[in-house]
Design a protein around this motif. Structure first.
Motif, PDB file in Angstrom:
ATOM      1  N   LEU A  51       0.821  -1.199   0.000  1.00  0.00           N
ATOM      2  CA  LEU A  51       0.000   0.000   0.000  1.00  0.00           C
ATOM      3  C   LEU A  51       0.858   1.252   0.000  1.00  0.00           C
ATOM      4  O   LEU A  51       0.483   2.256  -0.575  1.00  0.00           O
ATOM      5  N   ALA A  52       2.013   1.196   0.628  1.00  0.00           N
ATOM      6  CA  ALA A  52       2.920   2.343   0.597  1.00  0.00           C
ATOM      7  C   ALA A  52       3.410   2.582  -0.828  1.00  0.00           C
ATOM      8  O   ALA A  52       3.511   3.727  -1.278  1.00  0.00           O
ATOM      9  N   VAL A  53       3.707   1.524  -1.546  1.00  0.00           N
ATOM     10  CA  VAL A  53       4.115   1.639  -2.948  1.00  0.00           C
ATOM     11  C   VAL A  53       2.969   2.230  -3.757  1.00  0.00           C
ATOM     12  O   VAL A  53       3.174   3.093  -4.614  1.00  0.00           O
ATOM     13  N   GLU A  54       1.761   1.784  -3.469  1.00  0.00           N
ATOM     14  CA  GLU A  54       0.593   2.326  -4.170  1.00  0.00           C
ATOM     15  C   GLU A  54       0.413   3.810  -3.874  1.00  0.00           C
ATOM     16  O   GLU A  54      -0.005   4.570  -4.745  1.00  0.00           O
ATOM     17  N   ALA A  55       0.725   4.216  -2.651  1.00  0.00           N
ATOM     18  CA  ALA A  55       0.631   5.637  -2.297  1.00  0.00           C
ATOM     19  C   ALA A  55       1.603   6.456  -3.141  1.00  0.00           C
ATOM     20  O   ALA A  55       1.268   7.547  -3.608  1.00  0.00           O
ATOM     21  N   ASP A  56       2.806   5.927  -3.348  1.00  0.00           N
ATOM     22  CA  ASP A  56       3.773   6.611  -4.210  1.00  0.00           C
ATOM     23  C   ASP A  56       3.247   6.707  -5.633  1.00  0.00           C
ATOM     24  O   ASP A  56       3.340   7.757  -6.277  1.00  0.00           O
ATOM     25  N   LYS A  57       2.681   5.638  -6.131  1.00  0.00           N
ATOM     26  CA  LYS A  57       2.135   5.645  -7.490  1.00  0.00           C
ATOM     27  C   LYS A  57       1.006   6.668  -7.622  1.00  0.00           C
ATOM     28  O   LYS A  57       0.920   7.390  -8.613  1.00  0.00           O
ATOM     29  N   GLU A  58       0.149   6.722  -6.598  1.00  0.00           N
ATOM     30  CA  GLU A  58      -0.951   7.689  -6.629  1.00  0.00           C
ATOM     31  C   GLU A  58      -0.417   9.117  -6.617  1.00  0.00           C
ATOM     32  O   GLU A  58      -0.907   9.990  -7.334  1.00  0.00           O
ATOM     33  N   PHE A  59       0.625   9.361  -5.809  1.00  0.00           N
ATOM     34  CA  PHE A  59       1.233  10.689  -5.774  1.00  0.00           C
ATOM     35  C   PHE A  59       1.731  11.082  -7.163  1.00  0.00           C
ATOM     36  O   PHE A  59       1.486  12.193  -7.627  1.00  0.00           O
ATOM     37  N   PHE A  60       2.420  10.177  -7.830  1.00  0.00           N
ATOM     38  CA  PHE A  60       2.964  10.502  -9.142  1.00  0.00           C
ATOM     39  C   PHE A  60       1.876  10.665 -10.196  1.00  0.00           C
ATOM     40  O   PHE A  60       2.007  11.480 -11.105  1.00  0.00           O
ATOM     41  N   ARG A  61       0.778   9.931 -10.058  1.00  0.00           N
ATOM     42  CA  ARG A  61      -0.355  10.149 -10.971  1.00  0.00           C
ATOM     43  C   ARG A  61      -0.907  11.549 -10.785  1.00  0.00           C
ATOM     44  O   ARG A  61      -1.200  12.258 -11.759  1.00  0.00           O
ATOM     45  N   LYS A  62      -1.055  11.964  -9.521  1.00  0.00           N
ATOM     46  CA  LYS A  62      -1.556  13.310  -9.254  1.00  0.00           C
ATOM     47  C   LYS A  62      -0.565  14.360  -9.756  1.00  0.00           C
ATOM     48  O   LYS A  62      -0.960  15.387 -10.302  1.00  0.00           O
ATOM     49  N   TYR A  63       0.716  14.094  -9.563  1.00  0.00           N
ATOM     50  CA  TYR A  63       1.754  15.013 -10.033  1.00  0.00           C
ATOM     51  C   TYR A  63       1.645  15.208 -11.550  1.00  0.00           C
ATOM     52  O   TYR A  63       1.728  16.329 -12.043  1.00  0.00           O
ATOM     53  N   GLN A  64       1.442  14.125 -12.264  1.00  0.00           N
ATOM     54  CA  GLN A  64       1.348  14.207 -13.724  1.00  0.00           C
ATOM     55  C   GLN A  64       0.166  15.047 -14.178  1.00  0.00           C
ATOM     56  O   GLN A  64       0.206  15.642 -15.258  1.00  0.00           O
ATOM     57  N   ASP A  65      -0.867  15.139 -13.353  1.00  0.00           N
ATOM     58  CA  ASP A  65      -2.048  15.924 -13.716  1.00  0.00           C
ATOM     59  C   ASP A  65      -1.887  17.416 -13.418  1.00  0.00           C
ATOM     60  O   ASP A  65      -2.720  18.217 -13.826  1.00  0.00           O
ATOM     61  N   LEU A  66      -0.829  17.782 -12.700  1.00  0.00           N
ATOM     62  CA  LEU A  66      -0.601  19.188 -12.384  1.00  0.00           C
ATOM     63  C   LEU A  66      -0.211  19.966 -13.642  1.00  0.00           C
ATOM     64  O   LEU A  66       0.388  19.415 -14.565  1.00  0.00           O
ATOM     65  N   ASP A  67      -0.525  21.259 -13.639  1.00  0.00           N
ATOM     66  CA  ASP A  67      -0.047  22.078 -14.752  1.00  0.00           C
ATOM     67  C   ASP A  67       1.440  22.370 -14.539  1.00  0.00           C
ATOM     68  O   ASP A  67       1.983  22.137 -13.457  1.00  0.00           O
ATOM     69  N   ASP A  68       2.103  22.846 -15.567  1.00  0.00           N
ATOM     70  CA  ASP A  68       3.550  23.042 -15.523  1.00  0.00           C
ATOM     71  C   ASP A  68       3.990  23.991 -14.403  1.00  0.00           C
ATOM     72  O   ASP A  68       5.019  23.774 -13.762  1.00  0.00           O
ATOM     73  N   LYS A  69       3.199  25.026 -14.154  1.00  0.00           N
ATOM     74  CA  LYS A  69       3.546  25.995 -13.110  1.00  0.00           C
ATOM     75  C   LYS A  69       3.540  25.316 -11.730  1.00  0.00           C
ATOM     76  O   LYS A  69       4.456  25.515 -10.932  1.00  0.00           O
ATOM     77  N   ASP A  70       2.531  24.497 -11.462  1.00  0.00           N
ATOM     78  CA  ASP A  70       2.466  23.812 -10.171  1.00  0.00           C
ATOM     79  C   ASP A  70       3.554  22.743 -10.044  1.00  0.00           C
ATOM     80  O   ASP A  70       4.106  22.540  -8.954  1.00  0.00           O
ATOM     81  N   LYS A  71       3.871  22.086 -11.136  1.00  0.00           N
ATOM     82  CA  LYS A  71       4.968  21.107 -11.101  1.00  0.00           C
ATOM     83  C   LYS A  71       6.277  21.799 -10.732  1.00  0.00           C
ATOM     84  O   LYS A  71       7.052  21.302  -9.916  1.00  0.00           O
ATOM     85  N   ARG A 125       6.650  24.591  -9.043  1.00  0.00           N
ATOM     86  CA  ARG A 125       6.587  24.989  -7.636  1.00  0.00           C
ATOM     87  C   ARG A 125       6.889  23.804  -6.729  1.00  0.00           C
ATOM     88  O   ARG A 125       7.627  23.928  -5.754  1.00  0.00           O
ATOM     89  N   LEU A 126       6.342  22.658  -7.052  1.00  0.00           N
ATOM     90  CA  LEU A 126       6.575  21.458  -6.248  1.00  0.00           C
ATOM     91  C   LEU A 126       8.039  21.029  -6.327  1.00  0.00           C
ATOM     92  O   LEU A 126       8.647  20.688  -5.307  1.00  0.00           O
ATOM     93  N   ARG A 127       8.613  21.064  -7.520  1.00  0.00           N
ATOM     94  CA  ARG A 127      10.037  20.712  -7.659  1.00  0.00           C
ATOM     95  C   ARG A 127      10.908  21.662  -6.842  1.00  0.00           C
ATOM     96  O   ARG A 127      11.856  21.242  -6.190  1.00  0.00           O
ATOM     97  N   LYS A 128      10.560  22.953  -6.848  1.00  0.00           N
ATOM     98  CA  LYS A 128      11.329  23.919  -6.070  1.00  0.00           C
ATOM     99  C   LYS A 128      11.227  23.629  -4.578  1.00  0.00           C
ATOM    100  O   LYS A 128      12.231  23.681  -3.859  1.00  0.00           O
ATOM    101  N   MET A 129      10.024  23.286  -4.107  1.00  0.00           N
ATOM    102  CA  MET A 129       9.865  22.965  -2.687  1.00  0.00           C
ATOM    103  C   MET A 129      10.715  21.745  -2.304  1.00  0.00           C
ATOM    104  O   MET A 129      11.374  21.752  -1.266  1.00  0.00           O
ATOM    105  N   VAL A 130      10.735  20.755  -3.157  1.00  0.00           N
ATOM    106  CA  VAL A 130      11.543  19.546  -2.871  1.00  0.00           C
ATOM    107  C   VAL A 130      13.023  19.887  -2.894  1.00  0.00           C
ATOM    108  O   VAL A 130      13.773  19.469  -2.015  1.00  0.00           O
ATOM    109  N   ASP A 131      13.430  20.674  -3.884  1.00  0.00           N
ATOM    110  CA  ASP A 131      14.840  21.080  -3.959  1.00  0.00           C
ATOM    111  C   ASP A 131      15.247  21.870  -2.714  1.00  0.00           C
ATOM    112  O   ASP A 131      16.316  21.649  -2.153  1.00  0.00           O
TER     113      ASP A 131
END
Length: 104
Positions: A72-92, A94-100
């Motif tokens: 289920l933890a692996v599935e949570a990661d997959k779900e996160f990346f699915r949601k990430y892929q649906d973000l627009d470029d500006k939000d992606k 912003r998220l990359r900057k927060m992680v960096d």
């Protein structure tokens, strides 16, 4: 006999002084569904439900699931990346900057 997941939900809910009704309202679930999660031997909640329950209890889904459910933890990661892929470029970006910034 309750599952480890059910025991964790029940214990945390009681520690917070939260009723089944309150948790049901916060997680868009029925009281009977939550009772079954807490008390049945083999609950099978969706990842979305686990996430909602964990958030309502002030926990991460991973801590709620514990080491007994690594898939289920692996599935949570997959779900996160699915949601990430649906973000627009500006939000992606912003998220990359927060992680960096976090890793810096």
């Amino acid at each position: 006999m309750a599952s480890p997941l059910g025991e964790k939900i029940n214990s945390r809910r009681r520690d917070l002084g939260m009723s089944l009704e309150q948790l049901a309202a916060l997680t868009e679930s029925s009281k009977s569904y939550l009772w079954e999660l807490e008390n049945r031997d083999k609950p099978n909640p969706s990842l979305d439900k686990v996430t909602k329950i964990a958030m309502a209890l002030g926990l991460s889904p991973e801590s709620l699931l514990g080491s007994s459910s690594p898939d289920l933890a692996v599935e949570a990661d997959k779900e996160f990346f699915r949601k990430y892929q649906d973000l627009d470029d500006k939000d992606k970006e912003r998220l990359r900057k927060m992680v960096d910034d976090w890793w810096s």
